[in-house]
Design a protein around this motif. Structure first.
Motif, PDB file in Angstrom:
ATOM      1  N   ARG A   1      -2.497  -5.256 -42.734  1.00  0.00           N
ATOM      2  CA  ARG A   1      -2.875  -3.840 -42.784  1.00  0.00           C
ATOM      3  C   ARG A   1      -1.876  -2.981 -42.019  1.00  0.00           C
ATOM      4  O   ARG A   1      -1.504  -1.895 -42.461  1.00  0.00           O
ATOM      5  CB  ARG A   1      -4.280  -3.636 -42.241  1.00  0.00           C
ATOM      6  N   GLU A   2      -1.451  -3.476 -40.853  1.00  0.00           N
ATOM      7  CA  GLU A   2      -0.469  -2.742 -40.054  1.00  0.00           C
ATOM      8  C   GLU A   2       0.853  -2.628 -40.811  1.00  0.00           C
ATOM      9  O   GLU A   2       1.473  -1.559 -40.820  1.00  0.00           O
ATOM     10  CB  GLU A   2      -0.252  -3.435 -38.702  1.00  0.00           C
ATOM     11  N   LEU A   3       1.278  -3.708 -41.464  1.00  0.00           N
ATOM     12  CA  LEU A   3       2.500  -3.654 -42.256  1.00  0.00           C
ATOM     13  C   LEU A   3       2.370  -2.671 -43.421  1.00  0.00           C
ATOM     14  O   LEU A   3       3.305  -1.930 -43.724  1.00  0.00           O
ATOM     15  CB  LEU A   3       2.849  -5.053 -42.783  1.00  0.00           C
ATOM     16  N   GLN A   4       1.208  -2.665 -44.058  1.00  0.00           N
ATOM     17  CA  GLN A   4       0.973  -1.728 -45.153  1.00  0.00           C
ATOM     18  C   GLN A   4       1.016  -0.289 -44.650  1.00  0.00           C
ATOM     19  O   GLN A   4       1.621   0.577 -45.279  1.00  0.00           O
ATOM     20  CB  GLN A   4      -0.400  -1.991 -45.790  1.00  0.00           C
TER      21      GLN A   4
ATOM     22  N   GLN B   1       3.708   2.563 -45.770  1.00  0.00           N
ATOM     23  CA  GLN B   1       3.340   3.879 -46.299  1.00  0.00           C
ATOM     24  C   GLN B   1       3.990   4.986 -45.482  1.00  0.00           C
ATOM     25  O   GLN B   1       4.462   5.988 -46.020  1.00  0.00           O
ATOM     26  CB  GLN B   1       1.812   4.046 -46.313  1.00  0.00           C
ATOM     27  N   GLU B   2       4.015   4.816 -44.169  1.00  0.00           N
ATOM     28  CA  GLU B   2       4.645   5.800 -43.291  1.00  0.00           C
ATOM     29  C   GLU B   2       6.138   5.917 -43.601  1.00  0.00           C
ATOM     30  O   GLU B   2       6.681   7.030 -43.683  1.00  0.00           O
ATOM     31  CB  GLU B   2       4.437   5.375 -41.836  1.00  0.00           C
ATOM     32  N   LEU B   3       6.799   4.794 -43.808  1.00  0.00           N
ATOM     33  CA  LEU B   3       8.220   4.811 -44.142  1.00  0.00           C
ATOM     34  C   LEU B   3       8.478   5.448 -45.508  1.00  0.00           C
ATOM     35  O   LEU B   3       9.470   6.163 -45.694  1.00  0.00           O
ATOM     36  CB  LEU B   3       8.794   3.392 -44.105  1.00  0.00           C
ATOM     37  N   ILE B   4       7.580   5.223 -46.440  1.00  0.00           N
ATOM     38  CA  ILE B   4       7.708   5.839 -47.762  1.00  0.00           C
ATOM     39  C   ILE B   4       7.597   7.355 -47.640  1.00  0.00           C
ATOM     40  O   ILE B   4       8.394   8.092 -48.233  1.00  0.00           O
ATOM     41  CB  ILE B   4       6.656   5.265 -48.739  1.00  0.00           C
ATOM     42  N   ARG B   5       6.618   7.834 -46.869  1.00  0.00           N
ATOM     43  CA  ARG B   5       6.461   9.285 -46.664  1.00  0.00           C
ATOM     44  C   ARG B   5       7.703   9.867 -45.989  1.00  0.00           C
ATOM     45  O   ARG B   5       8.199  10.929 -46.377  1.00  0.00           O
ATOM     46  CB  ARG B   5       5.214   9.583 -45.831  1.00  0.00           C
ATOM     47  N   GLN B   6       8.199   9.182 -44.976  1.00  0.00           N
ATOM     48  CA  GLN B   6       9.384   9.644 -44.266  1.00  0.00           C
ATOM     49  C   GLN B   6      10.597   9.686 -45.205  1.00  0.00           C
ATOM     50  O   GLN B   6      11.383  10.636 -45.177  1.00  0.00           O
ATOM     51  CB  GLN B   6       9.662   8.731 -43.079  1.00  0.00           C
TER      52      GLN B   6
END
Length: 169
Positions: A119-122, A126-131
């Motif tokens: 879950r933490e990796l997911q 997602q955070e990296l995708i948004r960034q």
């Protein structure tokens, strides 16, 4: 009315689906006239019984994980010449089986990520995708501004060429 197929026909179909033949369901259906759904049902039953019937013409390295696991399970108690016969009959190499066995063992080993880790990796993904999206938008804006500045500079140079400023006056 559904046709009823005897055990001899089913055994022949299973042999054609199994390695080393590895005929696809579509090929078998075309040549025998048996519907693909019937063949898929039989294959599912055989796989539930633990039999190795990938029913694909793909090379063993491209088999589904379930088929690889079935091969590992079937060969687990074999060694030496028995393992060689098993591998030859199915078009496999003992090294492939060893690698698949190791992968199965590693999948549930202590190094496997826990659900919380996943879950933490997911979340991090997602955070990296948004960034990444934000940076791409910013880059597009800067590219537009740079193109606009280049166009203005070019126009300014053209204007200076057409009407040079007299610095003497």
């Amino acid at each position: 009315m559904k046709p009823i197929y005897d055990q001899a026909v089913r055994a022949e179909i299973r042999k054609r689906m199994s390695p080393p033949n590895r005929e696809s369901v579509a090929e078998i259906a075309r040549s025998t006239g048996i519907t693909t759904q019937t063949l898929y049902n039989w294959r599912g039953q055989w796989q539930k019984q633990g039999q190795l019937v990938p029913a694909t013409s793909k090379a063993p390295e491209q088999w589904a994980a379930a088929d690889k696991l079935a091969a590992v399970i079937q060969s687990a108690a074999l060694s030496g010449p028995e393992l060689g016969v098993f591998c030859r009959e199915r078009g496999l190499y003992p090294k492939q089986l060893a690698r698949w066995r190791q992968a199965a063992e590693d999948a549930n080993g202590p190094s496997a990520p826990s659900m919380a880790d996943q879950r933490e990796l997911q979340r991090r993904n997602q955070e990296l995708i948004r960034q990444n999206r934000k940076l791409e938008r910013e880059l597009q804006k800067k590219e537009k501004a740079l193109a606009e500045a280049a166009a203005l500079l070019m126009l300014s140079n053209k204007l200076d060429q057409l009407w040079p400023l007299d610095e003497e006056h």
